[in-house]
Scaffold this motif. Structure first.
Motif, mmCIF file in Angstrom:
data_model
loop_
_atom_site.group_PDB
_atom_site.id
_atom_site.type_symbol
_atom_site.label_atom_id
_atom_site.label_comp_id
_atom_site.label_asym_id
_atom_site.label_seq_id
_atom_site.Cartn_x
_atom_site.Cartn_y
_atom_site.Cartn_z
ATOM 1 N N SER A 43 0.812 -1.215 0.000
ATOM 2 C CA SER A 43 0.000 0.000 0.000
ATOM 3 C C SER A 43 0.844 1.263 0.000
ATOM 4 N N VAL A 44 0.216 2.348 -0.463
ATOM 5 C CA VAL A 44 0.794 3.698 -0.466
ATOM 6 C C VAL A 44 2.140 3.710 -1.170
ATOM 7 N N ASN A 45 2.124 3.373 -2.438
ATOM 8 C CA ASN A 45 3.299 3.437 -3.285
ATOM 9 C C ASN A 45 2.913 4.047 -4.623
ATOM 10 N N GLN A 46 3.733 3.807 -5.635
ATOM 11 C CA GLN A 46 3.451 4.321 -6.968
ATOM 12 C C GLN A 46 3.367 3.172 -7.966
ATOM 13 N N ILE A 47 2.726 2.113 -7.536
ATOM 14 C CA ILE A 47 2.589 0.916 -8.353
ATOM 15 C C ILE A 47 1.435 1.107 -9.337
ATOM 16 N N SER A 48 1.662 0.725 -10.561
ATOM 17 C CA SER A 48 0.657 0.890 -11.610
ATOM 18 C C SER A 48 0.399 -0.445 -12.292
ATOM 19 N N GLY A 49 -0.419 -0.405 -13.358
ATOM 20 C CA GLY A 49 -0.716 -1.623 -14.087
ATOM 21 C C GLY A 49 -1.780 -2.452 -13.382
ATOM 22 N N PRO A 50 -2.162 -3.574 -13.991
ATOM 23 C CA PRO A 50 -3.216 -4.427 -13.416
ATOM 24 C C PRO A 50 -2.665 -5.336 -12.318
ATOM 25 N N ILE A 51 -3.585 -5.937 -11.585
ATOM 26 C CA ILE A 51 -3.208 -6.972 -10.617
ATOM 27 C C ILE A 51 -2.964 -8.253 -11.400
ATOM 28 N N PRO A 52 -1.754 -8.834 -11.349
ATOM 29 C CA PRO A 52 -1.440 -9.984 -12.208
ATOM 30 C C PRO A 52 -2.225 -11.228 -11.809
ATOM 31 N N TYR A 53 -2.583 -12.014 -12.821
ATOM 32 C CA TYR A 53 -3.361 -13.222 -12.569
ATOM 33 C C TYR A 53 -2.580 -14.252 -11.778
ATOM 34 N N SER A 54 -1.216 -14.134 -11.757
ATOM 35 C CA SER A 54 -0.395 -15.111 -11.040
ATOM 36 C C SER A 54 -0.661 -15.096 -9.543
ATOM 37 N N ILE A 55 -1.187 -13.976 -9.014
ATOM 38 C CA ILE A 55 -1.522 -13.948 -7.594
ATOM 39 C C ILE A 55 -2.613 -14.964 -7.290
ATOM 40 N N GLY A 56 -3.408 -15.276 -8.282
ATOM 41 C CA GLY A 56 -4.459 -16.279 -8.093
ATOM 42 C C GLY A 56 -3.931 -17.655 -7.759
ATOM 43 N N ARG A 57 -2.612 -17.897 -7.981
ATOM 44 C CA ARG A 57 -2.016 -19.192 -7.654
ATOM 45 C C ARG A 57 -1.608 -19.290 -6.192
ATOM 46 N N LEU A 58 -1.649 -18.164 -5.476
ATOM 47 C CA LEU A 58 -1.181 -18.147 -4.091
ATOM 48 C C LEU A 58 -2.293 -18.630 -3.169
ATOM 49 N N SER A 59 -2.426 -19.926 -3.097
ATOM 50 C CA SER A 59 -3.529 -20.517 -2.339
ATOM 51 C C SER A 59 -3.432 -20.277 -0.849
ATOM 52 N N SER A 60 -2.241 -19.915 -0.355
ATOM 53 C CA SER A 60 -2.062 -19.667 1.073
ATOM 54 C C SER A 60 -2.280 -18.201 1.438
ATOM 55 N N LEU A 61 -2.475 -17.345 0.437
ATOM 56 C CA LEU A 61 -2.559 -15.913 0.689
ATOM 57 C C LEU A 61 -3.775 -15.583 1.561
ATOM 58 N N ALA A 62 -3.499 -14.932 2.706
ATOM 59 C CA ALA A 62 -4.567 -14.576 3.641
ATOM 60 C C ALA A 62 -4.826 -13.074 3.662
ATOM 61 N N GLU A 63 -3.800 -12.265 3.382
ATOM 62 C CA GLU A 63 -3.955 -10.819 3.443
ATOM 63 C C GLU A 63 -3.281 -10.175 2.230
ATOM 64 N N LEU A 64 -4.059 -9.359 1.499
ATOM 65 C CA LEU A 64 -3.551 -8.650 0.323
ATOM 66 C C LEU A 64 -3.970 -7.192 0.425
ATOM 67 N N ASP A 65 -2.976 -6.302 0.478
ATOM 68 C CA ASP A 65 -3.245 -4.866 0.586
ATOM 69 C C ASP A 65 -2.430 -4.138 -0.473
ATOM 70 N N VAL A 66 -3.108 -3.635 -1.502
ATOM 71 C CA VAL A 66 -2.463 -2.845 -2.551
ATOM 72 C C VAL A 66 -3.108 -1.462 -2.632
ATOM 73 N N SER A 67 -3.658 -0.989 -1.546
ATOM 74 C CA SER A 67 -4.393 0.278 -1.519
ATOM 75 C C SER A 67 -3.478 1.467 -1.760
ATOM 76 N N PHE A 68 -4.093 2.579 -2.187
ATOM 77 C CA PHE A 68 -3.395 3.846 -2.401
ATOM 78 C C PHE A 68 -2.231 3.695 -3.381
ATOM 79 N N ASN A 69 -2.552 3.190 -4.558
ATOM 80 C CA ASN A 69 -1.605 3.111 -5.650
ATOM 81 C C ASN A 69 -2.281 3.620 -6.914
ATOM 82 N N GLN A 70 -1.767 3.244 -8.061
ATOM 83 C CA GLN A 70 -2.347 3.654 -9.334
ATOM 84 C C GLN A 70 -2.698 2.428 -10.176
#
Length: 837
Positions: free
Chosen positions: A244-271
């Motif tokens: 969160s709170v960076n200057q990241i752009s572009g789409p959310i990559p589909y590869s994150i969908g492979r992270l079956s253990s992912l419990a918390e995802l925060d990409v807020s306040f970006n572009q």
């Protein structure tokens, strides 16, 4: 607890936890503990200890493996005895206010967990070099002021699994040592200015291992750039990802969908842009999802409703649109926080009496379309603590039992709807701190809400822009914590209540009502008041002097459009932090106080802060605002309130000159003195007020010429000096010539932008002729007298003798007759000669 000697009788004690106890007076605590040789764990967190540096002849704690001294204040000293306990496995010195030289860690060879966050003694790399012989697994050095170079010696800590480096001074580069670890489970670099490094480069340089075991990665607030690379999907053990709170752009990559253990995802306040990913439903372990304040578009995918473990969902402030139905929530049984404000969703339920499977604590749906009917399903959410359904198109009456449904509610925002009906808010939760039901169609008296409820927690109450009527009640003592009160733009009447002065308000707005009478002296007790808005009422009497002597913290004072009379009190000059002063449309008389030059904000002596004029009831609500009338148009300025610096004294009976002292208000942006009886000339130094945007001096009795310095006011967007007694040429400047003729009507001015381009030359010629006439008046009269005398004398010299003697008359007329024939004969002969007659 002053005497701790009783602990010595416990003999073979292994575990001692006295955290939270006040041991500030127990001067012998360390000696007593030193008599417990079998002690394995010692927890003294937050015990108000301060004498850690005291002398201990010998430390006998040979079995101690866990020592927790966190959250004490050891007065910048670090005692050597801690580092002589060679059996330590875990040492927690978090926020102990250590500073200065670092004792040697060389003897702590068994240390596996070291927590020294929020201290300031990490300014050399020696600590890491000395720790290289340890088996350190967890190192927490958050907020210790360390730089990137210090971390280069980390490479020797080969067993390190968890490294927390947040809120330090790591800048512009990634420490080389961080690329050598394949055992990392947790890395936290948030709150460092790593900027100008792409996330792709970071991941490639940081994880040289083919099969990284990383479970937690936090890069929030690091100014990192670029896109989220597809390689993020290789972190197969990842459970938490904070970007969160960076200057990241572009789409959310589909590869994150492979992270079956992912419990918390925060990409807020970006572009981040693109659509909300359809594969989100594959993250079966997801509990926390935060994508707010990005540029996601499109609709919500139905797969979102498959995340049965999801507890927190925030997609507010994006560009999302479309229809939301029950399908989006079908399996969200664990959901506690649903935040989707500032998108363009329409909630269309297929089941009329739909009751969600979740029980929410927070529900924020601002700007959705929920209406026109009041959403009945909301009453099923008994655990609600925070509810925002503002601007959602609800127009039907609110159920009488609605607010009483929530016993734990502390934030209620139903503003900017069309909810109609009486203000039936009796029996509301005693926990309510923020209440905003402004801009609706509630009607009736304030008494049921204010006098029947026992709401002792409320600090924010906004009832602005409704149809409330009746007298203001005298029961404000029931609201002891009230800090912000907004009753503006209703039909409330009567006098200002005496009990209102018993509160500790910082913001009071009763603008636009029918409040009458004089200002009650009890208001002088509101000494913390920053904003006082009482404009557009029917208040009478003179402006009290105590406003200036008691309410000295005022930033905004609006008493405009009332019936105040008398002079403007000089005591107002004590409100030196004033930002907006509006006394327009009253019956004020006398002179403008010259001491207004003491206003430190307006003169530029003191700078204002944006926080001085923004009043929040949570992150999405701001109410400090009013309206500014310019050229007959009323503009709201709540969003730019910190930039508005205004004095409006228009439409009164003020007399005298415009004080030259006003010209020292160099930061003033709007000055309106129109529709008064001001005389004299416009001060020449008005050009010093270079930040003026609005200037209105029209309909006064000002005379003289327009100051040439007006041409230096380059930011003017509204200007009016019409209907005065001004003369001369309009100064040439890019701004003045851009205004219409109406800005100058009713004067004796000339030059552009007036349409008669030769007006100034005509005025000049007329002035020159009148001057010459005045200079030649003496000579003209002499000539006239001479002609008359000569005519009279000549007439009587000739006609006098003819009248007296008859013989002279006969001879004279005989001569004239002969002369006539002689002339006729000459002319006849000449014409015959010319035309051959």
């Amino acid at each position: 607890m002053e005497n701790m000697k009783w602990l010595s009788s416990l003999g073979m004690l292994h575990h001692l936890d006295m955290s939270g106890l006040d041991l500030s007076k127990a001067t012998d605590w360390l000696q007593v503990i030193n008599t417990l040789p079998s002690l394995v764990q010692l927890h003294l967190s937050d015990c108000k200890l301060s004498n850690l540096h005291m002398y201990v002849p010998s430390v006998n704690l040979t079995s101690l493996s866990v020592l927790d001294l966190s959250y004490n204040n050891f007065n910048n000293s670090v005692s050597q005895w801690i580092f002589s306990v060679t059996s330590l496995v875990s040492l927690d010195l978090t926020r102990c206010y250590f500073r200065g030289p670092i004792p040697s860690f060389r003897n702590l060879t068994s240390l596996e967990l070291l927590l020294v966050a929020r201290n300031d003694f990490m300014n050399s790399s020696s600590i890491f070099q000395e720790l290289s012989s340890s088996n350190l697994i967890t190192l927490d050095i958050r907020s210790c002021g360390i730089s990137s170079s210090v971390l280069d010696s980390l490479q020797n800590l080969t067993n390190l699994i968890s490294l927390r480096l947040s809120d330090n001074q790591l800048t512009k580069r990634i420490p080389k040592s961080l690329g050598n670890f394949c055992n990392f489970r947790e890395i936290d670099l948030s709150g460092n200015n790593i900027g100008n490094i792409s996330l792709t480069y970071f991941l490639e340089s940081f994880f040289a291992c083919k099969s990284p075991a990383l479970e937690s990665l936090s890069l929030s607030y690091t100014h990192i750039t670029g896109i989220i690379p597809h390689s993020i999907g290789n972190l197969s053990f990842l459970r938490t990802l904070y970007l969160s709170v960076n200057q990241i752009s572009g789409p959310i990559p589909y590869s994150i969908g492979r992270l079956s253990s992912l419990a918390e995802l925060d990409v807020s306040f970006n572009q981040i842009n693109g659509s909300f990913p359809d594969w989100i439903g594959q993250l079966s372990s997801l509990e926390w999802l935060d994508v707010r304040f990005n540029r996601l578009d499109g609709s919500l995918p139905d797969s979102l409703g498959q995340l049965s473990k999801l507890t927190h969902l925030d997609f507010s402030h994006n560009l999302l649109t479309g229809v939301v139905t029950e399908a989006h929530f079908i399996k969200l049984v664990s959901l506690k926080d649903l935040k989707g404000s500032a998108n363009k969703f329409i909630l269309k339920l297929q089941v009329a009496n739909w009751i969600p499977l979740f029980q929410l604590r927070s529900l924020l749906l601002r700007n959705w379309v929920l209406g026109p009917q009041f959403p009945s399903w909301l009453q099923s959410q008994k655990d609600l603590q925070e509810l925002d359904i503002s601007n959602t198109g609800i127009s039907s009456p609110m159920p009488e039992s609605f607010v009483r449904s929530f016993s734990e509610l502390w934030d209620l925002n139903m503003s900017n709807n069309h909810i109609r009906g009486p203000l039936t808010f009796s029996g509301i939760a005693a926990t309510l701190e923020f209440i905003d039901i402004s801009s609706n169609a509630f009607w009736g008296s304030l008494h049921p809400l204010l006098c029947s409820s026992g709401v002792t927690s409320t600090s924010f109450l906004n009832l602005e822009n409704n149809h409330l009527s009746g007298d203001l009640p005298e029961c404000w003592e029931k609201w002891p914590r009230l800090d912000i009160l907004n009753l503006g733009n209703n039909s409330l009447s009567g006098e200002i209540p005496r009990t209102l002065g018993s509160l500790h308000l910082t913001y009071l707005n009763m603008h636009g009502n029918k409040i009458s009478g004089r200002l009650h002296s009890s208001l002088m007790n509101l000494t913390d008041l920053d904003v006082l808005q009482l404009g557009r009422n029917e208040l009478t009497g003179s402006i009290p002097t105590w406003i200036g002597t008691k309410l000295t913290r005022l930033r905004i004072l609006n008493l405009g459009s009332n019936r105040f009379d008398g002079n403007i009190p000089h005591e107002l000059c004590h409100i030196i932090h004033i930002h907006i002063l509006d006394l327009a449309h009253n019956n004020l008389s006398g002179n403008i106080p010259i001491c207004f030059n003491k206003f430190s904000i307006l003169s530029g002596i003191e700078t204002n802060s944006k926080d001085d004029f923004t009043y929040f009831a949570g992150p999405e609500l701001s109410i400090a605002g009013d309206s500014l009338v310019t050229n007959g148009r009323e503009d709201t300025y709540s969003s730019i309130l910190p930039l508005v610096m205004l004095i409006d004294l228009s439409s009164n009976n003020l007399t005298g000159h415009i004080p030259s002292e006003l010209m020292s208000l160099l930061k003033l942006k709007s000055l309106n003195l129109s529709r008064n009886q001001l005389s004299g000339s416009i001060p020449e130094k008005i050009g010093n007020m270079k930040e003026l945007i609005y200037l209105d001096l029209s309909i006064n009795r000002l005379s003289g010429e327009l100051p040439m310095s007006l041409s230096s006011l380059h930011f003017l967007s509204s200007f009016n000096v019409s209907f005065n007694n001004l003369t001369g040429r309009i100064p040439t400047g890019t701004q003045l010539q851009s205004f219409g003729e109406s800005s100058f009507f009713g004067n004796k001015l000339c030059g552009a932008p007036l349409t008669e381009t030769n007006g100034c030359e005509r005025v000049k010629a007329a002035t020159h002729t009148i001057g010459e006439k005045k200079e030649e008046d003496g000579a003209d009269w002499g000539l006239i007298i001479s002609i008359v005398v000569g005519f009279v004398c000549g007439f009587w010299m000739i006609m006098g003798p003819l009248i007296v003697r008859r013989s002279w008359r006969i001879a004279y007329f005989s001569f004239v007759s002969n002369l006539r024939y002689m002339v006729y004969d000459v002319i006849h002969k000449y014409c015959c000669h010319m035309f051959s007659c």
